[in-house]
Design an enzyme around this catalytic site. Structure first.
Site, PDB file in Angstrom:
ATOM      1  N   ALA A  62       0.824  -1.211   0.000  1.00  0.00           N
ATOM      2  CA  ALA A  62       0.000   0.000   0.000  1.00  0.00           C
ATOM      3  C   ALA A  62       0.859   1.262   0.000  1.00  0.00           C
ATOM      4  O   ALA A  62       1.972   1.290   0.539  1.00  0.00           O
ATOM      5  CB  ALA A  62      -0.931   0.010   1.212  1.00  0.00           C
ATOM      6  N   GLY A 112       0.538  -5.893   0.408  1.00  0.00           N
ATOM      7  CA  GLY A 112      -0.453  -5.928  -0.661  1.00  0.00           C
ATOM      8  C   GLY A 112       0.103  -6.418  -1.976  1.00  0.00           C
ATOM      9  O   GLY A 112      -0.618  -7.000  -2.789  1.00  0.00           O
ATOM     10  N   GLU A 115      -0.096 -10.074  -1.705  1.00  0.00           N
ATOM     11  CA  GLU A 115      -1.506 -10.460  -1.797  1.00  0.00           C
ATOM     12  C   GLU A 115      -1.946 -10.487  -3.263  1.00  0.00           C
ATOM     13  O   GLU A 115      -2.704 -11.373  -3.677  1.00  0.00           O
ATOM     14  CB  GLU A 115      -2.368  -9.483  -1.001  1.00  0.00           C
ATOM     15  CG  GLU A 115      -2.151  -9.573   0.503  1.00  0.00           C
ATOM     16  CD  GLU A 115      -3.041  -8.630   1.280  1.00  0.00           C
ATOM     17  OE1 GLU A 115      -4.017  -9.095   1.882  1.00  0.00           O
ATOM     18  OE2 GLU A 115      -2.751  -7.403   1.273  1.00  0.00           O
ATOM     19  N   GLU A 135       2.807  -7.344   7.751  1.00  0.00           N
ATOM     20  CA  GLU A 135       1.913  -6.378   8.400  1.00  0.00           C
ATOM     21  C   GLU A 135       1.835  -6.517   9.918  1.00  0.00           C
ATOM     22  O   GLU A 135       1.635  -5.533  10.631  1.00  0.00           O
ATOM     23  CB  GLU A 135       0.493  -6.504   7.819  1.00  0.00           C
ATOM     24  CG  GLU A 135       0.319  -5.933   6.424  1.00  0.00           C
ATOM     25  CD  GLU A 135       0.626  -6.942   5.332  1.00  0.00           C
ATOM     26  OE1 GLU A 135       0.263  -6.690   4.173  1.00  0.00           O
ATOM     27  OE2 GLU A 135       1.249  -7.993   5.633  1.00  0.00           O
TER      28      GLU A 135
END
Length: 261
Positions: A62, A112, A115, A135
């Site tokens: 992010a 992310g 992901e 995270e």
């Protein structure tokens, strides 16, 4: 310049992440990626979607400005949550594409970014790459689907090790644990990934879609997978291209007659 550059190579659509310097995920990148997925959904001549990066980093997760704002104000938090929900939607669309999806991980692929890679069918990493969901070290979690996909992929034991420990791995270590399917030296990554895409693009898209559907059922509703296999086999045998391929295979492998001998 668009944050996601598209290029067609035969039956492969190459989507190159190009938001310097680290392809940080923001609303624009997600929108551009989603548009690429819509194109891959609609164009039945696309057998493979190949995700790669224009930069050394594949995707560092992010956008830092978005994260900073999320802890500063209630409005920032709500915006961050909206972005994470958008990540979930886009990554789910990627996972459900009827074509094969390939992620080429040349460098850092974290949070992310990982992901995003986990939503792909195939992952090939450079030995030197770093992958993981760190995270937890920030007091957060991988909410773009990371906790779910990693657990389905590796099982709860390894998922607890990697997620709760915020562990990052090299490409070679990721291969050993099953996080990626291939790992090669960085110098060989681009050619190896392109070779994988070209090989997969030789398989008809409808065949890839039927196989992906059955694999997904095995992971989610195991009892329904066997019936789905039969239904898919019926559809595949009824397809003219399948019949052509099977006939060609049989003709190539037919036993020689006495005259041929």
């Amino acid at each position: 310049m668009s944050a996601v550059q598209l290029e067609r190579r035969g039956g492969t659509l190459v989507a190159t992440l190009d938001r310097a310097p680290v392809n940080a995920i923001d609303d624009e990148l997600l929108a551009r990626l989603d548009a690429a997925l819509v194109e891959a959904e609609r164009d039945e001549s696309i057998a493979v979607l190949h995700l790669r990066s224009a930069h050394k980093v594949f995707c560092a997760g992010a956008d830092l400005a978005l994260i900073r704002a999320s802890v500063a104000t209630p409005q920032g938090l709500e915006r961050m949550l909206a972005t994470v929900q958008a990540m979930q939607r886009v990554f789910a669309r990627l996972e459900q594409l009827p074509c094969l999806t390939l992620a080429e991980l040349g460098g850092a692929t974290l949070g992310g970014g990982f992901e995003l890679a986990l939503a792909c069918d195939w992952r090939i990493a450079a030995h030197e790459a770093r992958v993981g969901l760190p995270e937890a070290g920030l007091g957060l979690l991988a909410a773009g689907g990371g906790t779910q996909r990693l657990t389905r992929l590796l099982g709860p034991g390894l998922a607890r090790r990697l997620i709760l420990g915020g562990e990052t791995l090299t490409g070679e270590q990721a291969l050993q644990l099953g996080l990626v399917q291939w790992s090669v030296p960085r110098a060989a990554l681009q050619s190896a990934a392109q070779a994988l895409a070209e090989r997969a693009a030789q398989v008809p898209r409808y065949t890839l879609a039927e196989n992906k559907r059955c694999i997904a059922l095995a992971a989610s509703v195991p009892g329904e997978g066997y019936a789905a296999e039969i239904a898919a086999t019926r559809r595949l045998y009824q397809n003219p291209e399948t019949r052509r391929r099977v006939t060609a295979f049989l003709d190539r492998n037919a036993a020689p007659t006495k005259e041929q001998a």
